[in-house]
Design an enzyme around this catalytic site. Structure first.
Site, PDB file in Angstrom:
ATOM      1  N   ASP A  78      48.063 -40.011  30.188  1.00 27.23           N
ATOM      2  CA  ASP A  78      47.388 -40.843  29.197  1.00 27.23           C
ATOM      3  C   ASP A  78      48.227 -41.026  27.938  1.00 27.23           C
ATOM      4  O   ASP A  78      48.175 -42.080  27.299  1.00 27.23           O
ATOM      5  CB  ASP A  78      46.036 -40.232  28.832  1.00 27.23           C
ATOM      6  N   CYS A 119      45.931 -33.258  34.908  1.00 28.96           N
ATOM      7  CA  CYS A 119      45.681 -34.124  33.756  1.00 28.96           C
ATOM      8  C   CYS A 119      44.390 -34.937  33.867  1.00 28.96           C
ATOM      9  O   CYS A 119      43.655 -34.825  34.834  1.00 28.96           O
ATOM     10  CB  CYS A 119      46.906 -34.984  33.480  1.00 28.96           C
ATOM     11  N   ASP A 120      44.187 -35.788  32.876  1.00 30.60           N
ATOM     12  CA  ASP A 120      42.871 -36.276  32.488  1.00 30.60           C
ATOM     13  C   ASP A 120      41.973 -36.799  33.611  1.00 30.60           C
ATOM     14  O   ASP A 120      40.850 -36.361  33.778  1.00 30.60           O
ATOM     15  CB  ASP A 120      43.023 -37.384  31.438  1.00 30.60           C
ATOM     16  N   LYS A 121      42.418 -37.783  34.378  1.00 30.73           N
ATOM     17  CA  LYS A 121      41.560 -38.392  35.401  1.00 30.73           C
ATOM     18  C   LYS A 121      41.770 -37.755  36.764  1.00 30.73           C
ATOM     19  O   LYS A 121      40.968 -37.944  37.682  1.00 30.73           O
ATOM     20  CB  LYS A 121      41.823 -39.901  35.499  1.00 30.73           C
ATOM     21  N   CYS A 192      48.529 -31.152  27.648  1.00 32.37           N
ATOM     22  CA  CYS A 192      48.747 -31.020  26.205  1.00 32.37           C
ATOM     23  C   CYS A 192      47.869 -29.936  25.591  1.00 32.37           C
ATOM     24  O   CYS A 192      46.720 -29.746  25.987  1.00 32.37           O
ATOM     25  CB  CYS A 192      48.537 -32.359  25.532  1.00 32.37           C
ATOM     26  N   GLU A 443      41.436 -45.706  25.933  1.00 36.11           N
ATOM     27  CA  GLU A 443      41.269 -44.728  24.864  1.00 36.11           C
ATOM     28  C   GLU A 443      41.803 -45.306  23.560  1.00 36.11           C
ATOM     29  O   GLU A 443      42.852 -45.960  23.539  1.00 36.11           O
ATOM     30  CB  GLU A 443      42.017 -43.435  25.196  1.00 36.11           C
ATOM     31  N   SER A 469      40.591 -40.400  23.298  1.00 31.09           N
ATOM     32  CA  SER A 469      41.308 -39.243  23.816  1.00 31.09           C
ATOM     33  C   SER A 469      40.634 -37.977  23.305  1.00 31.09           C
ATOM     34  O   SER A 469      40.007 -37.970  22.237  1.00 31.09           O
ATOM     35  CB  SER A 469      42.760 -39.273  23.324  1.00 31.09           C
TER      36      SER A 469
END
Length: 554
Positions: A78, A119-121, A192, A443, A469
């Site tokens: 992202d 990570c995110d998704k 992160c 985002e 985010s």
């Protein structure tokens, strides 16, 4: 075994010949076949170490008598996708990941699965697949990044990096200062280092019972992460033997536990998209009103970046997710009878857990606030709800009223912010960035970081039908539903309209009469779709609203 459908009997001799072509021996084929879903790639920092994690998982599977077989899943960074058209492709990968994993597993009839995301998704996409497929499954993430160190020795992270760009445009930081962040904000592989979306979802994977202790917090570069991966590989064999499946674990009570931990940790607002989507695949319904009820009773115990100056490695040293959950049991806020991938209940898992640092994980008697980190707001501007990470909102912005500054895209808003056309007291409205309108629900980290970096974080609010985010801080209100593209009231806001925000009372309202809104609605016409071809066009036609988790309709 489930895999007998591709490897047993004369009728399956052709299938078996292709398994022989892989170099598998008869002994290996007689064991359970465990699919290892590897999200490794060379473009996402959180995924560059997953090849090593996967090899450790495989070692654990073999040690416990299984045959590991690896196949891939995609993942988007992202941070790299941020601020341009690439961000339209972030959220949409969640469903691609779930669908492609389903296709691979059903086609090849694995007996069990170990998902290796980070990570995110990628994490929610694989959790959706696990719930949908409902065969024994465990998760072992790649782990969080260590926090950075600036030249002056201070600790830093990605959210500081984005805010540095805003400071540069405000004239309070030069290019050399920005470069100091570039070189030091992200010092290692891993997701992160703050309580951003990736780490939020990896922590909630533990809290929902689908991963072993440490999944969300052991840093990516620690050898303990490899040991966790081996233990996960071993444990999946027990789940296969006992036939413990995701829907035995991901029950309504488990989702209640996960949302409770979400509020205590101060997780990303994106969890309010992902948990309902995962629950939907498990046959469980989550609604935003229930999230507020949970938040009202759950103390916020952690202030990790961007809400504070502590990081995932600190949470890990303090005892991790289990220590947070142990604190919550003191107020009987969790259902401790829920089954987990350990083969044990939470009561058994948490028996000897200790909070090793009450400065990082506050005691329930001494929380940052008596209510949880996320709030769902409603009002005439968001009839079906919108979401804010209240633990990262400055006290003076918990109640705010100001004139709307209206933009029909993120790019338009950024130009105005960097052009110093936003003043203290304003409410920036960014619309047509929702699931359908974006499409893809980008985002808005760049606008929020610009606002904070330019010194307006304590005086300017931002409202959008897009999302934020986990690195966002400030009075940033996202997921406005219905979205502008669907004719929501946010589409009717005009420049200068007063918008009233009352986070403590879960309220957001446009100070415009019903009669005037009806007049505007009669004149409103839907915008032409921004994307008319390819996957995004198909996604826009199928995606539901943010309050439903932006799931795809069948």
């Amino acid at each position: 075994m489930r895999s007998d459908q591709v490897k047993k009997g004369v009728e399956r001799a052709p299938n078996r010949s292709l398994l022989y072509a892989l170099g598998l021996t008869e002994e290996e084929l007689n064991r359970p076949l465990v699919g290892i879903v590897n999200s490794y790639n060379e473009i996402v920092p959180g995924h560059m170490n997953l090849d090593k994690i996967v090899e450790a998982v495989k070692a654990g599977v073999r040690a416990a008598g299984g045959t590991p077989i690896e196949f891939p899943a995609i993942a988007v960074c992202d941070g790299i996708a941020m601020g341009h058209e690439g961000m339209k492709y972030s959220l949409v990968t969640r469903d691609l990941i779930a669908d492609s994993t389903e296709a691979m597993v059903m086609a090849h009839q694995f007996d069990g699965l170990v998902m290796v995301p980070n990570c995110d998704k990628n994490v929610p996409g694989l959790l959706m697949a696990a719930a949908r497929l409902n065969i024994p499954t465990m998760f072992c993430s790649g782990g969080p990044m260590l926090s950075g160190r600036m030249k002056d020795g201070s600790r830093t992270c990605l959210s500081h990096m984005f805010e540095a760009v805003g400071a540069y445009h405000a004239g309070t930081m030069d290019e050399e200062g920005v470069q100091d962040y570039v070189e030091n904000a992200c010092p290692t592989c891993g997701s992160c280092s703050g309580m951003y979306t990736a780490n939020s979802m990896n922590c909630l994977t533990e809290a929902i019972g689908m991963a072993l202790s440490g999944n969300g917090t052991i840093p990516a570069v620690y050898s303990a992460r490899l040991r966790l991966a081996k233990l996960t590989g071993m444990q999946i064999m027990e789940l296969i033997e006992k036939d413990i499946r995701p829907r035995d674990i991901m029950t309504p009570a488990a989702f209640h536990n996960a949302e409770t931990v979400d509020m205590a940790l101060g997780c990303s607002t994106n969890t309010m998209l992902h948990l309902p989507a995962i629950a939907h695949e498990a046959g469980v319904t989550l609604d935003l009103d229930e999230s507020n009820r949970i938040s009202a009773n759950t103390p916020n115990l952690c202030h990790l970046a961007p809400a504070g100056n502590t990081f995932m490695e600190d949470l890990d040293m303090a005892g991790g997710v289990y220590a947070v959950m142990k604190e919550l049991t003191k107020k009987a806020l969790l259902d401790e009878t829920v089954m987990t991938v350990t083969g044990k209940t939470w009561r058994e898992n948490l028996k000897n857990v200790q909070n090793r640092n009450p400065e990082i994980i506050r005691k329930v008697e001494n929380p940052y606030s008596e209510t949880g980190g996320i709030a769902v707001l409603k009002g005439n501007l968001a009839k079906d709800g919108c979401v804010v990470k209240r633990s990262a909102v400055a006290p003076e912005m918990m109640v705010h009223e100001g004139p709307a500054r209206v933009f029909d895209s993120e790019e338009e808003a950024i130009v105005a912010i960097y052009g110093r056309k936003i003043s203290a007291g304003d409410v920036v409205v960014i619309r047509y960035e929702g699931p359908k309108g974006g499409p893809g629900m980008r985002e808005m980290l760049n606008p929020t970081s610009a606002i904070c970096g330019m010194g307006l974080g304590e005086s300017v609010a931002l409202i959008t039908d897009g999302r934020f985010s986990g690195a966002t801080r400030g009075a940033a209100i996202g997921h406005v539903s219905p979205e502008a593209a669907a004719g929501g009231v946010i589409a009717l806001v005009e420049e200068g309209d007063l918008i009233a925000i009352d986070i403590a009372n879960y309220q957001v309202d446009l100070r415009v009469s019903d009669e005037e809104l009806e007049r505007r609605r009669a004149l409103w016409t839907p915008k032409e779709p921004r994307v008319k071809t390819g996957y995004l066009a198909r996604y826009a036609k199928m995606v539901t609203s943010a309050d439903k988790g932006a799931i795809l309709s069948v």
